[in-house]
Design an enzyme around this catalytic site. Structure first.
Site, short mmCIF file in Angstrom:
data_model
loop_
_atom_site.label_atom_id
_atom_site.label_comp_id
_atom_site.label_asym_id
_atom_site.label_seq_id
_atom_site.Cartn_x
_atom_site.Cartn_y
_atom_site.Cartn_z
N ARG A 68 0.82 -1.21 0.00
CA ARG A 68 0.00 0.00 0.00
C ARG A 68 0.86 1.26 0.00
NH1 ARG A 68 -4.27 2.19 4.65
NH2 ARG A 68 -5.70 3.29 3.24
N ASN A 73 -7.10 7.06 -0.66
CA ASN A 73 -6.72 5.65 -0.72
C ASN A 73 -7.67 4.96 0.25
OD1 ASN A 73 -5.18 3.14 0.19
ND2 ASN A 73 -3.85 3.87 -1.46
N SER A 74 -8.54 4.11 -0.27
CA SER A 74 -9.67 3.60 0.51
C SER A 74 -9.24 2.70 1.66
CB SER A 74 -10.64 2.85 -0.40
OG SER A 74 -11.17 3.70 -1.38
N MET A 75 -10.15 2.54 2.61
CA MET A 75 -9.94 1.65 3.74
C MET A 75 -9.66 0.24 3.25
SD MET A 75 -12.71 1.02 6.76
CE MET A 75 -12.38 -0.05 8.16
#
Length: 392
Positions: free
Chosen positions: A37, A100-102
């Site tokens: 990530r 930046n999504s969960m």
């Protein structure tokens, strides 16, 4: 920050948490491990909090590397842009416009996509590029098309993807229109929320293909719909869990201000007074808003806070014909209502909430969505049981 730190416990600890939650499945674990990530998070971020649409103050990697790293490897969303890039200063802007999504949401939606080898996937909303990279690792970059409306976000995401060794077709354009040049697709996934499934997405998906997208009514509440496309150009399927995404730019809500409803008068203006025993504090959860919004088209709300937890709930209709207020104070069992206009908006809301309550207070997983030439129909338990909708 050392390479040893960057290869250390953060990614592994997050993976363990996601696996324990059931969101990171064994078939997506190799992609998670191969696509870190942190390669897809910019140096300036606003960390979010799990399950909440609230951002912490700005964190800059150069100044607070450990705080930045912990945020990246937390199961929480990370805002990366405000106000379509217009806001660049310290603190926070008005509206988050890229993130930046969960991770839980990322892998839950990828799991719902049910990809198979050789599938071609259209992604709506490149964002930082992490989702496109995960898909590229799993399916091959040649099978992934990702569309981003924001030129700066698209440029930065393309650079991150290339640096990580992935070259999907990254297009700058209106995601609502899909990308017909690459159609047909076996899967479509949206990383932004919608209130209406664009016909283009259905038309660009093969019969039997799957569309995964966060969907919600104007009033609020939102869940991820998993729709299967039929031969006749319709699509239907269940909601698979709650969500909270930024809206597709082409479908952003442009809601009238409260002053537009009062005709220059002060509250309560010409409002008719009544009382209710239904507390506004009992109708404000995400599932409540979803169930109410589906039944009452064109309804939206605002909250005006007072002291000691008191507040006034404002209800408006998008046609600017009606308004209502309900006043909440702790310890009360009856609440003052004011209503004005062609519609009694609190009465409509209360009727919708009581229908939901009478059905056994269903969660998102009992609802589903059908999209056809006749429009959008939300149903409960099965497509033959449509949710009642008030005609306006």
């Amino acid at each position: 920050m050392s390479e040893q730190h960057e290869a250390g416990a953060g990614p592994e600890r997050l993976a363990s948490a996601l696996i324990e939650k059931g969101s990171l499945t064994s078939d997506w674990l190799p992609a998670y491990q191969a696509v870190p990530r942190h390669l897809f998070v910019p140096d300036t971020i606003w960390p979010g909090r799990a399950g909440m649409n609230r951002q912490s103050d700005r964190v800059m990697r150069a100044d607070e590397p450990d705080v930045w790293w912990r945020a990246v490897y937390s199961d929480a969303p990370i805002t990366t842009q405000w106000d379509d890039g217009a806001y660049t200063g310290p603190g926070k802007g008005k509206s988050p416009s890229c993130s930046n999504s969960m991770p839980t949401m990322v892998f839950s939606m990828l799991d719902a996509l049910s990809v198979e080898p050789g599938n071609r996937v259209l992604e709506i909303g490149t964002g930082t590029g992490w989702n496109a990279a995960l898909l590229s690792h799993r399916l091959g970059a040649e099978n992934v098309v990702t569309v981003e409306v924001d030129e700066a976000s698209a440029r930065d995401a393309r650079a991150r993807l290339s640096a990580a060794g992935f070259e999907p077709l990254a297009v700058v354009g209106d995601g609502a229109k899909g990308y017909p040049e690459g159609a047909p697709y076996d899967r479509v996934i949206a990383t932004c929320s919608i209130g209406s499934v664009p016909r283009e997405w259905i038309e660009q998906t093969r019969p039997g293909g799957v569309i995964v997208a966060p969907w919600g009514p104007t009033y609020g509440g939102e869940a991820v719909a998993r729709l299967t496309v039929a031969d006749e150009g319709a699509a239907a399927g269940p909601f698979v869990g709650s969500s909270a995404f930024m809206r597709l730019r082409a479908q952003r809500k442009d809601l009238p201000p409260t002053r537009a409803y009062l005709n220059g008068e002060e509250w309560p203006a010409d409002g008719a007074k009544s009382m209710t025993t239904l507390s506004p504090d009992d109708v404000g959860d995400w599932i409540h808003m979803f169930a109410i919004g589906v039944q009452v088209p064109g309804l939206f709300c605002r909250v005006c806070w007072g002291s000691d937890g008191a507040y006034r709930l404002w209800l408006h209709d998008t046609a600017v014909t009606s308004w209502a207020t309900v006043d909440y104070e702790k310890g009360r069992t009856q609440y003052e209502v004011m209503q004005s206009g062609a519609r009694n908006l609190w009465d409509e809301l209360e009727t919708a909430w009581r229908w939901w309550n009478q059905q056994g207070q269903p969660g998102f997983e009992r609802f589903g969505l059908t999209v056809s030439a006749n429009g959008h129909t939300v149903w409960l338990d099965n497509p033959g049981n449509p949710v009642p909708v008030r005609e306006v």
